[in-house]
Design an enzyme around this catalytic site. Structure first.
Site, PDB file in Angstrom:
ATOM      1  CD  GLU A   1       8.610  20.597  43.831  1.00 33.47           C
ATOM      2  OE1 GLU A   1       8.262  19.409  43.734  1.00 33.47           O
ATOM      3  OE2 GLU A   1       7.865  21.479  44.284  1.00 33.47           O
TER       4      GLU A   1
ATOM      5  CE1 TYR B   1      13.726  21.468  38.406  1.00 32.83           C
ATOM      6  CE2 TYR B   1      12.524  21.472  40.475  1.00 32.83           C
ATOM      7  CZ  TYR B   1      13.502  21.996  39.660  1.00 32.83           C
ATOM      8  OH  TYR B   1      14.263  23.042  40.115  1.00 32.83           O
TER       9      TYR B   1
ATOM     10  CB  SER C   1      14.799  22.236  43.624  1.00 31.95           C
ATOM     11  OG  SER C   1      13.418  22.388  43.873  1.00 31.95           O
TER      12      SER C   1
HETATM   13  O1  G4F Z   1       4.871  28.614  40.941  1.00 35.90           O
HETATM   14  P1  G4F Z   1       4.837  27.132  40.855  1.00 35.90           P
HETATM   15  O2  G4F Z   1       4.576  26.548  39.530  1.00 35.90           O
HETATM   16  O3  G4F Z   1       6.203  26.627  41.484  1.00 35.90           O
HETATM   17  P2  G4F Z   1       6.653  25.175  42.018  1.00 35.90           P
HETATM   18  O4  G4F Z   1       5.956  24.101  41.306  1.00 35.90           O
HETATM   19  O5  G4F Z   1       6.553  25.171  43.512  1.00 35.90           O
HETATM   20  O6  G4F Z   1       8.183  25.114  41.568  1.00 35.90           O
HETATM   21  C1  G4F Z   1       9.090  26.196  41.698  1.00 35.90           C
HETATM   22  O7  G4F Z   1       9.736  26.174  42.933  1.00 35.90           O
HETATM   23  C2  G4F Z   1      10.514  24.998  43.179  1.00 35.90           C
HETATM   24  C3  G4F Z   1      11.113  25.083  44.564  1.00 35.90           C
HETATM   25  O8  G4F Z   1      12.105  26.007  44.582  1.00 35.90           O
HETATM   26  C4  G4F Z   1      11.569  24.859  42.120  1.00 35.90           C
HETATM   27  F1  G4F Z   1      12.286  23.756  42.343  1.00 35.90           F
HETATM   28  C5  G4F Z   1      10.932  24.805  40.762  1.00 35.90           C
HETATM   29  O9  G4F Z   1      11.938  24.783  39.784  1.00 35.90           O
HETATM   30  C6  G4F Z   1      10.108  26.056  40.576  1.00 35.90           C
HETATM   31  O10 G4F Z   1      10.965  27.163  40.576  1.00 35.90           O
HETATM   32  O11 G4F Z   1       3.702  26.552  41.861  1.00 35.90           O
HETATM   33  C7  G4F Z   1       3.645  26.951  43.213  1.00 35.90           C
HETATM   34  C8  G4F Z   1       2.327  26.443  43.809  1.00 35.90           C
HETATM   35  C9  G4F Z   1       2.081  24.954  43.546  1.00 35.90           C
HETATM   36  O12 G4F Z   1       1.541  24.391  44.724  1.00 35.90           O
HETATM   37  C10 G4F Z   1       0.987  24.958  42.473  1.00 35.90           C
HETATM   38  O13 G4F Z   1       0.142  23.825  42.531  1.00 35.90           O
HETATM   39  O14 G4F Z   1       1.247  27.147  43.189  1.00 35.90           O
HETATM   40  C11 G4F Z   1       0.240  26.216  42.851  1.00 35.90           C
HETATM   41  N1  G4F Z   1      -0.594  26.768  41.773  1.00 35.90           N
HETATM   42  C12 G4F Z   1      -1.906  27.043  41.875  1.00 35.90           C
HETATM   43  N2  G4F Z   1      -2.367  27.504  40.717  1.00 35.90           N
HETATM   44  C13 G4F Z   1      -0.203  27.037  40.512  1.00 35.90           C
HETATM   45  C14 G4F Z   1      -1.341  27.514  39.849  1.00 35.90           C
HETATM   46  N3  G4F Z   1       1.004  26.943  39.906  1.00 35.90           N
HETATM   47  C15 G4F Z   1       1.091  27.326  38.595  1.00 35.90           C
HETATM   48  N4  G4F Z   1       2.295  27.276  37.981  1.00 35.90           N
HETATM   49  N5  G4F Z   1      -0.011  27.773  37.901  1.00 35.90           N
HETATM   50  C16 G4F Z   1      -1.253  27.890  38.483  1.00 35.90           C
HETATM   51  O15 G4F Z   1      -2.230  28.306  37.853  1.00 35.90           O
END
Ligand code: G4F
Length: 330
Positions: A133, A155, A131
């Site tokens: 990450e 993670y 990832s």
């Molecule tokens: O959709 P996210 O939770 O994905 P994140 O954390 O980037 O992780 C995903 O992608 C990674 C890279 O491939 C993987 F390794 C991991 O397993 C997973 O699949 O968040 C994306 C972005 C972040 O910056 C977060 O802070 O969206 C922002 N965000 C803003 N509001 C939010 C929210 N994320 C989530 N989950 N929920 C919100 O309300």
């Protein structure tokens, strides 16, 4: 004879797309599932209900990822030509609350599988789903296969460990092991607690009168978002090469959460500003540096090119949620 593949995490978004892709390529597909996980309601439910496929070209095996003896038995019985290791505790936010489980599943299971590989027939190919990450607070942008890891959450630490271990086993034992360093990848099968799906589902629910608003974290957060179908095709391509290697799978384009909101709500003729508020509880620690991938190596070596655009992907997710929720409403 048909090639045989084994997938960990087969019921998830990536596992299900990969299973479909491999079946289309003529493979016999085996999936690892946890006993407590029935396939009903998962993304492979359709495949499991298809009598032409289930137990003829698709087989499931029950094994707990933390139990090395069970893994060893299944891997030895299946005798796969290619192993795709996708299973992980993959939610970054949750990994702070479940740090030990995250490392146990994401890091240690990879090590367990790599160790078992030593006892499998020579030539078994192994793909590890790493990832972006692992780059955490990246020391360079965009990142490529040579960028050092600098994880900032449990993670990311677990993925950095697993990726490095895969490299160690590749270099020391000369196994055909490839890491795909995957940037965010989405689809209608994405879990509802990831931001793309949270937004697509909320926009659909609001349009149908099933919800009034949407509360999220930072709308300025940026990511390199691609489509899971493109990424799973890349995984397969990585294992078709004569030499193993590491590959960045990314679009090379940054978008913000605001961009998702614009496209998702526009798709349904809504203005996101009328419905969306922000709350601290969904905010992450400040993200310094940009997680942006440079997929040049995958383009050149694998001839891998994403087919989905960001816009088309978000629209697909919104329309899918709208159709599902409309049917539930009726
Ligand atoms: O959709 P996210 O939770 O994905 P994140 O954390 O980037 O992780 C995903 O992608 C990674 C890279 O491939 C993987 F390794 C991991 O397993 C997973 O699949 O968040 C994306 C972005 C972040 O910056 C977060 O802070 O969206 C922002 N965000 C803003 N509001 C939010 C929210 N994320 C989530 N989950 N929920 C919100 O309300």
């Amino acid at each position: 004879m048909a090639k045989r593949a084994l997938i960990t995490g087969i019921t998830g978004q990536d596992g299900s797309y990969l299973a479909e892709w491999l079946l289309k390529q003529g493979y016999e597909v085996h999936g690892l599932v946890r006993r407590i996980n029935a396939t009903g309601g998962t993304h492979i439910e359709g495949l499991c209900k298809d009598p032409e496929i289930f137990n003829r070209r698709l087989f499931l095996h029950f094994a707990e990822l933390r139990e090395a003896s069970a893994l060893r038995r299944v891997l030895a019985d299946v005798g796969a030509d290619e192993i795709y290791h996708l299973a992980a505790q993959s939610h970054v936010g949750l990994s702070f609350d479940m740090a030990e489980i995250t490392c146990e599943i994401t890091a240690m299971t990879t090590l367990r599988l790599l160790s078992i590989l030593r006892d499998l027939p020579v030539g078994t190919r192994f793909f590890h789903a790493s990832s972006s990450e692992a780059f955490g607070r990246p020391i360079a942008s965009p990142q490529d296969e040579t960028t050092p890891f600098n994880p900032v959450n449990p993670y990311g630490c677990a993925k950095a460990y697993a990726t490095n271990m895969a490299r160690v086993y590749r270099e020391n034992y000369h196994f055909h092991i490839s890491n795909g360093i995957l940037y965010n990848h989405e689809s209608p099968r994405r879990g509802e607690n990831f931001v793309t799906r949270k937004i697509s589902r909320a926009a659909a629910a609001i349009k149908l009168g099933l919800a009034k608003d949407l509360v999220i974290g930072s709308i300025d957060a940026q990511r390199d978002w691609g489509h899971a179908e493109d990424f799973t095709r890349g995984m397969w391509l990585a294992l078709q090469q004569s030499e193993p290697g590491d590959y960045i799978f990314a679009t090379g384009k940054l978008h913000s959460v605001r961009d998702i909101l614009e496209i998702a709500f526009n798709t349904l003729g809504l203005k996101w500003q009328d419905f969306v508020t922000q709350d601290e509880k969904f905010m992450r620690p400040p993200e310094l540096g940009q997680l942006l991938g440079n997929p040049a190596k995958a383009h050149q070596v694998l001839n891998w090119h994403p087919e989905w655009t960001f816009e088309r992907m978000i629209e697909q997710m919104v329309r899918s949620d709208f159709n599902t929720l409309s049917a539930q409403k009726r």
